[in-house]
Scaffold this active site. Structure first.
Site, PDB file in Angstrom:
ATOM      1  CE  LYS A  48      -3.827  -1.943   2.593  1.00 20.07           C
ATOM      2  NZ  LYS A  48      -4.350  -2.035   3.943  1.00 20.07           N
ATOM      3  N   GLY A  58      10.366  -6.500   7.558  1.00 20.26           N
ATOM      4  CA  GLY A  58      10.265  -7.957   7.575  1.00 20.26           C
ATOM      5  C   GLY A  58      10.231  -8.590   6.193  1.00 20.26           C
TER       6      GLY A  58
HETATM    7  P1  AMP Z   1       3.993  -4.224   3.222  1.00 21.49           P
HETATM    8  O1  AMP Z   1       3.603  -4.930   4.480  1.00 21.49           O
HETATM    9  O2  AMP Z   1       3.156  -3.033   2.880  1.00 21.49           O
HETATM   10  O3  AMP Z   1       5.490  -3.971   3.113  1.00 21.49           O
HETATM   11  O4  AMP Z   1       3.639  -5.219   2.057  1.00 21.49           O
HETATM   12  C1  AMP Z   1       4.257  -6.458   1.891  1.00 21.49           C
HETATM   13  C2  AMP Z   1       3.317  -7.344   1.150  1.00 21.49           C
HETATM   14  O5  AMP Z   1       2.950  -6.737  -0.078  1.00 21.49           O
HETATM   15  C3  AMP Z   1       3.892  -8.695   0.798  1.00 21.49           C
HETATM   16  O6  AMP Z   1       3.234  -9.669   1.569  1.00 21.49           O
HETATM   17  C4  AMP Z   1       3.571  -8.855  -0.687  1.00 21.49           C
HETATM   18  O7  AMP Z   1       3.015 -10.111  -0.995  1.00 21.49           O
HETATM   19  C5  AMP Z   1       2.541  -7.769  -0.934  1.00 21.49           C
HETATM   20  N1  AMP Z   1       2.504  -7.333  -2.330  1.00 21.49           N
HETATM   21  C6  AMP Z   1       3.515  -6.933  -3.096  1.00 21.49           C
HETATM   22  N2  AMP Z   1       3.097  -6.705  -4.364  1.00 21.49           N
HETATM   23  C7  AMP Z   1       1.787  -6.961  -4.401  1.00 21.49           C
HETATM   24  C8  AMP Z   1       0.781  -6.913  -5.417  1.00 21.49           C
HETATM   25  N3  AMP Z   1       1.083  -6.541  -6.649  1.00 21.49           N
HETATM   26  N4  AMP Z   1      -0.482  -7.266  -5.089  1.00 21.49           N
HETATM   27  C9  AMP Z   1      -0.777  -7.637  -3.835  1.00 21.49           C
HETATM   28  N5  AMP Z   1       0.119  -7.696  -2.816  1.00 21.49           N
HETATM   29  C10 AMP Z   1       1.382  -7.368  -3.103  1.00 21.49           C
END
Ligand code: AMP
Length: 417
Positions: free
Chosen positions: A218, A374
Site C-alpha cells: 500500500k 520484515g
Molecule cells: P507491506 O507490508 O506493505 O510492506 O507489504 C508487503 C506485502 O505486499 C507482501 O506480503 C507482498 O506479498 C505484498 N505485495 C507486493 N506486491 C503486491 C501486489 N502486486 N499485489 C498484492 N500484494 C502485493
C-alpha cells in the site's frame, strides 16, 4: 552509558529484546533472526558476570493472557542460542520480584509476554477512541503504565534497550522504564547501536546517487517515508501493490489489482513533489498478472495500466525488471523496503528477485545498501542474497521512522534527546 564500558559483574541487567519471532502451529520457531540479533548483547552481559532478566513482547495479545503467544514456548530455544543449561521463566512479568531477586551471576530469567498487560503499550482497552471516556481512561492508563514500568525496573540494577523493532514505540519496557534508572545505569544494547549506526551511514554521509526502492502492498502505510525520501534521494523506485494506485490515478485499467481508491490524489501529489525536487520517480510499466490471488494462477504479461477485468498485477513484468535494474545500477547508497510483487508466491517473485540481485550487484561495486522491513528481509533470505547487501535491519516501522529523521523514543529514553 556505553554498554562496552559498563561493569556487569555481580549486577542484574534487565534487557528489552525483540523476541517476537514467528511460530508454527506447534509453537516451533520458524525464523530465529531476532533471537540471533540479540545474542551479542545477552552474551556480553553473561560473559562479564552479570545476571540476565530478558523481557519482550510476542504478537498482539491486546492486554490479555493468550497462551498461544506465551514466551514460555521459546524458553528452551533461547537457552540453546545462549549456550546455557537453563533459562528460568517468570509466568507473570509483573510478579517476578522473587524470581529476579534469586538470580545469581550467569543465570537467565525470561519474563512472560509484556503485552499480556495493557500497561505495556499504554492504550486503554474496551473504550472507544474519540470519546470523553477514552481521554479519561488514557490518563488513568498512563499512570498505571508508569507503575508497571517501575515494577519492571525494580527487578534489576541496570536497563539495556536492545529491541530496535519496537524502538519507535513509547512503551513501558522500551522507554518509560528508563526513567527509573540514572544515566550511568541505562544504555543501548549492541544491536541498537549497530542499527542506529547503519541509519546514520545512510543519512549523514550520503554517497550519490542515492536510490530508494519502496515496495509492498500500500501507498498509505508508506506515504510518510516516501514524502520524506523525496527530499533526500536521487531516484525513487515505487513498486509492488502500490503501482496500481498510481496507474489508476492516471485513468489506467488495473483489473482486480490491489488499489487504494482514496489515495489517488496522494499518488499524484507524490509525482508532483518528485518533479519539484528533481527526483526521478521510477514506476513499473508492465506486470505479471494472475487470474486469481494464488501461486497457481494462470499468468499473462500486461501493461501495468491496461490490465483486463478478471486479472490482477502480482509481480513486476520483464520490461519493468530491466527498468528497475538499470535504475539501481551505479547507485552508491541504496535503501530497500518492501517487495516488488507477491514474492511469497514462487511464480510471482521474479520482480523482487531482480531488485534483490540489482541491489547485490551495486553493493559489490561499492554501494552501501540497507535492507529493512520484515518482507524485504524475507526476500533477501529467500534469494540467498543476505550476505551480498551491506546491512539488514531488524526493524520495519522503526527503521522507516529513523530514516525519516525522527528520534526513536527507545533511543531518546536512553540518550535523553
Ligand atoms: P507491506 O507490508 O506493505 O510492506 O507489504 C508487503 C506485502 O505486499 C507482501 O506480503 C507482498 O506479498 C505484498 N505485495 C507486493 N506486491 C503486491 C501486489 N502486486 N499485489 C498484492 N500484494 C502485493
Amino acid at each position: 552509558m556505553n554498554i562496552n564500558d559498563y561493569k556487569f559483574a555481580g549486577k542484574k541487567a534487565i534487557v528489552r529484546v525483540d523476541f517476537n519471532v514467528p511460530l508454527d502451529e506447534n509453537g516451533n520457531i520458524t525464523d530465529d533472526t531476532r533471537i540471533r540479533g540479540a545474542l551479542p548483547t545477552l552474551k556480553l552481559i553473561l560473559n562479564e558476570g552479570g545476571a540476565l532478566i530478558i523481557m519482550s513482547h510476542m504478537g498482539k495479545p491486546k492486554g490479555k493472557v493468550n497462551p498461544k503467544l506465551s514466551l514460555g514456548q521459546i524458553k528452551d530455544a533461547v537457552a540453546k542460542a545462549l549456550g546455557v543449561a537453563e533459562v528460568k521463566f517468570a509466568p507473570d512479568c509483573a510478579k517476578a520480584q522473587e524470581a529476579a531477586a534469586a538470580l545469581k551471576p550467569g543465570e537467565v530469567l525470561l519474563l512472560e509476554n509484556l503485552r499480556y498487560y495493557p500497561e505495556e503499550e499504554g492504550k486503554p482497552v474496551g473504550v472507544e477512541k474519540g470519546t470523553p471516556e477514552y481521554d479519561e481512561a488514557k490518563k488513568a492508563m498512563k499512570a498505571s503504565q508508569k507503575e508497571f514500568a517501575k515494577t519492571l525496573a525494580s527487578y534489576a540494577d541496570c536497563y539495556v534497550m536492545d529491541a530496535f523493532g519496537t524502538a519507535h514505540r513509547k512503551h513501558a519496557s522500551t522507554a518509560v522504564i528508563a526513567d527509573y534508572f540514572d544515566t550511568d545505569n541505562k544504555m543501548l544494547g549492541l544491536l541498537m547501536e549497530k542499527e542506529v549506526q547503519a541509519v546514520d551511514n545512510v543519512l549523514s554521509n550520503i554517497k550519490r546517487p542515492f536510490v530508494a526502492i519502496m515496495g509492498g502492498s500500500k501507498v498509505s502505510s508508506k506515504i510518510g517515508i516516501i514524502e520524506n525520501l523525496l527530499g533526500k534521494v536521487d531516484k525513487l523506485i515505487l513498486c509492488g501493490g502500490m503501482t496500481y494506485t498510481f496507474m489508476k490515478a492516471h485513468g489506467g485499467e488495473i483489473g482486480n489489482s490491489i488499489v487504494e481508491l482514496d489515495k489517488l490524489d496522494v499518488a499524484l501529489g507524490v509525482e508532483e513533489l518528485a518533479k519539484k525536487n528533481g527526483v526521478e520517480l521510477v514506476l513499473g510499466v508492465d506486470s505479471v498478472c494472475g487470474d486469481s490471488f494464488s501461486n497457481d494462477a494462470n499468468q499473462k504479461i500486461c501493461p501495468s495500466n491496461a490490465i483486463p477485468e478478471g486479472w490482477e498485477g502480482l509481480d513486476a513484468g520483464p520490461q519493468t525488471r530491466e527498468k528497475f535494474a538499470a535504475a539501481i545500477k551505479g547507485a552508491k547508497t541504496i535503501l530497500w523496503n518492501g517487495p516488488a510483487g507477491v514474492f511469497e508466491f514462487d511464480n510471482f517473485c521474479a520482480g523482487s528477485r531482480a531488485v534483490g540481485e540489482a541491489v547485490a550487484e551495486a553493493t559489490a561495486e561499492g554501494a552501501f545498501s540497507l535492507v529493512g522491513g520484515g518482507d524485504s528481509v524475507a526476500c533477501v533470505n529467500k534469494f540467498g542474497l543476505a550476505d551480498k547487501v551491506s546491512y539488514i535491519s531488524t526493524g520495519g516501522g522503526a527503521l522507516l521512522e529513523a530514516i525519516e529523521g525522527k528520534v526513536l523514543p527507545g533511543v531518546a529514553a536512553i540518550k535523553g534527546e
